[in-house]
Scaffold this motif. Structure first.
Motif, mmCIF file in Angstrom:
data_model
loop_
_atom_site.group_PDB
_atom_site.id
_atom_site.type_symbol
_atom_site.label_atom_id
_atom_site.label_comp_id
_atom_site.label_asym_id
_atom_site.label_seq_id
_atom_site.Cartn_x
_atom_site.Cartn_y
_atom_site.Cartn_z
ATOM 1 N N GLU A 88 0.840 -1.199 0.000
ATOM 2 C CA GLU A 88 0.000 0.000 0.000
ATOM 3 C C GLU A 88 0.876 1.249 0.000
ATOM 4 O O GLU A 88 1.555 1.520 0.975
ATOM 5 C CB GLU A 88 -0.940 0.011 1.206
ATOM 6 C CG GLU A 88 -2.106 -0.926 1.068
ATOM 7 C CD GLU A 88 -2.925 -0.697 -0.191
ATOM 8 O OE1 GLU A 88 -3.255 0.460 -0.516
ATOM 9 O OE2 GLU A 88 -3.228 -1.700 -0.873
ATOM 10 N N GLN A 89 0.850 1.942 -1.098
ATOM 11 C CA GLN A 89 1.575 3.198 -1.298
ATOM 12 C C GLN A 89 2.954 3.195 -0.617
ATOM 13 O O GLN A 89 3.222 3.984 0.296
ATOM 14 C CB GLN A 89 0.752 4.382 -0.812
ATOM 15 C CG GLN A 89 1.259 5.699 -1.327
ATOM 16 C CD GLN A 89 0.277 6.804 -1.053
ATOM 17 O OE1 GLN A 89 -0.147 7.028 0.081
ATOM 18 N NE2 GLN A 89 -0.099 7.497 -2.098
ATOM 19 N N PRO A 90 3.834 2.329 -1.100
ATOM 20 C CA PRO A 90 5.160 2.266 -0.492
ATOM 21 C C PRO A 90 5.950 3.556 -0.726
ATOM 22 O O PRO A 90 5.726 4.270 -1.703
ATOM 23 C CB PRO A 90 5.820 1.099 -1.219
ATOM 24 C CG PRO A 90 5.138 1.078 -2.551
ATOM 25 C CD PRO A 90 3.709 1.459 -2.256
ATOM 26 N N THR A 91 6.855 3.834 0.164
ATOM 27 C CA THR A 91 7.822 4.909 -0.040
ATOM 28 C C THR A 91 9.041 4.265 -0.682
ATOM 29 O O THR A 91 9.636 3.340 -0.115
ATOM 30 C CB THR A 91 8.204 5.575 1.296
ATOM 31 O OG1 THR A 91 7.026 6.142 1.869
ATOM 32 C CG2 THR A 91 9.253 6.649 1.089
ATOM 33 N N ARG A 139 -2.495 2.445 -8.888
ATOM 34 C CA ARG A 139 -1.702 2.190 -7.680
ATOM 35 C C ARG A 139 -0.596 3.239 -7.604
ATOM 36 O O ARG A 139 -0.142 3.752 -8.629
ATOM 37 C CB ARG A 139 -1.105 0.786 -7.694
ATOM 38 C CG ARG A 139 -2.114 -0.347 -7.803
ATOM 39 C CD ARG A 139 -2.709 -0.747 -6.538
ATOM 40 N NE ARG A 139 -1.687 -1.133 -5.550
ATOM 41 C CZ ARG A 139 -1.980 -1.627 -4.381
ATOM 42 N NH1 ARG A 139 -3.242 -1.832 -4.037
ATOM 43 N NH2 ARG A 139 -1.032 -1.943 -3.525
ATOM 44 N N THR A 140 -0.151 3.536 -6.402
ATOM 45 C CA THR A 140 0.782 4.637 -6.220
ATOM 46 C C THR A 140 1.979 4.261 -5.350
ATOM 47 O O THR A 140 1.953 3.264 -4.629
ATOM 48 C CB THR A 140 0.084 5.838 -5.553
ATOM 49 O OG1 THR A 140 -0.431 5.427 -4.280
ATOM 50 C CG2 THR A 140 -1.033 6.387 -6.420
ATOM 51 N N PHE A 141 3.010 5.100 -5.459
ATOM 52 C CA PHE A 141 4.125 5.056 -4.519
ATOM 53 C C PHE A 141 4.510 6.487 -4.171
ATOM 54 O O PHE A 141 4.190 7.419 -4.904
ATOM 55 C CB PHE A 141 5.335 4.257 -5.043
ATOM 56 C CG PHE A 141 5.979 4.789 -6.301
ATOM 57 C CD1 PHE A 141 6.803 5.915 -6.285
ATOM 58 C CD2 PHE A 141 5.803 4.124 -7.518
ATOM 59 C CE1 PHE A 141 7.415 6.376 -7.442
ATOM 60 C CE2 PHE A 141 6.405 4.581 -8.673
ATOM 61 C CZ PHE A 141 7.220 5.710 -8.631
ATOM 62 N N MET A 142 5.167 6.619 -3.039
ATOM 63 C CA MET A 142 5.639 7.922 -2.582
ATOM 64 C C MET A 142 7.111 8.052 -2.909
ATOM 65 O O MET A 142 7.901 7.155 -2.592
ATOM 66 C CB MET A 142 5.422 8.049 -1.065
ATOM 67 C CG MET A 142 6.067 9.258 -0.452
ATOM 68 S SD MET A 142 5.434 10.778 -1.144
ATOM 69 C CE MET A 142 5.662 11.881 0.200
ATOM 70 N N GLU A 153 0.304 4.833 -13.786
ATOM 71 C CA GLU A 153 0.020 5.289 -15.152
ATOM 72 C C GLU A 153 0.860 6.513 -15.503
ATOM 73 O O GLU A 153 1.287 6.668 -16.645
ATOM 74 C CB GLU A 153 -1.474 5.556 -15.359
ATOM 75 C CG GLU A 153 -2.027 6.705 -14.566
ATOM 76 C CD GLU A 153 -3.510 6.940 -14.800
ATOM 77 O OE1 GLU A 153 -4.159 6.136 -15.493
ATOM 78 O OE2 GLU A 153 -4.020 7.948 -14.284
ATOM 79 N N GLN A 154 1.132 7.387 -14.536
ATOM 80 C CA GLN A 154 2.002 8.547 -14.774
ATOM 81 C C GLN A 154 3.438 8.104 -15.012
ATOM 82 O O GLN A 154 4.138 8.662 -15.859
ATOM 83 C CB GLN A 154 2.006 9.487 -13.564
ATOM 84 C CG GLN A 154 0.703 10.119 -13.204
ATOM 85 C CD GLN A 154 0.804 10.777 -11.828
ATOM 86 O OE1 GLN A 154 1.071 10.111 -10.827
ATOM 87 N NE2 GLN A 154 0.605 12.083 -11.795
#
Length: 180
Positions: A88-91, A139-142, A153-154
């Motif tokens: 979940e949104q790892p750094t 899905r995202t990351f920091m 996607e970015q």
């Protein structure tokens, strides 16, 4: 040298994150990533050891360093995708690209070794990218260095740009042949 330093540093311009992201755009970006290993190999296949030392701008990296950087950068990106898909949104962990480019493996190893890495990473990365559904693409990351959250996607767009950016650096080095 008549070109401003900014143009030499970003021969295709800086990445524009405001581009509208459509399914077609994502497919186009994935195609760039998929075709990068062959384009990169073709770009350097006939270069001499002397030409591999040419830089794309004054105080810029040599062609050899650019190839090694692409291997390292794309390995890191592939891992960041896997982290974002499984946590979940790892750094993520940033790294010092300029310091990496000064290490012996950049300066003393043939770029052919990094071409092997790029070929393998891109083969796996492309399969992974083509498999992503809309939820996974979001899905995202920091990124702690930028203090920003990135959606996958970015990042696909960013790395398609990254491929073309460094291919342009190699072409530019061949045109200007700044000595490293």
């Amino acid at each position: 040298m008549s070109q401003p330093l900014e143009e030499l540093k970003y021969p295709i311009g800086k990445y524009d994150p405001s581009v509208e992201i459509t399914n077609q755009q994502i497919q186009d970006w994935i195609a760039v990533i998929e075709n990068f290993p062959q384009k990169l190999a073709s770009a350097i296949e006939d270069l001499t050891d002397e030409q591999l030392k040419w830089a794309y701008r004054p105080n810029g990296w040599s062609i050899k360093q650019v190839v090694h950087h692409c291997a390292d950068s794309h390995m890191n990106s592939f891992i960041r995708f896997k982290l974002a898909l499984t946590e979940e949104q790892p750094t993520i962990k940033p790294y010092s690209e300029d310091r990496w480019a000064q290490q012996a493996d950049y300066l003393d190893v043939s770029p052919d070794e990094s071409l092997k890495i790029i070929e393998g990473v891109h083969a796996r990365w492309t399969v992974l990218l083509k498999s992503l559904n809309d939820n996974q693409l979001n899905r995202t990351f920091m990124h702690p260095e930028h203090r920003k959250i990135f959606a996958l996607e970015q990042v696909i767009g960013l790395y398609a740009w990254h491929c073309n950016h460094h291919l342009a650096h190699i072409e530019q080095a061949m045109n200007y042949n700044y000595r490293f």
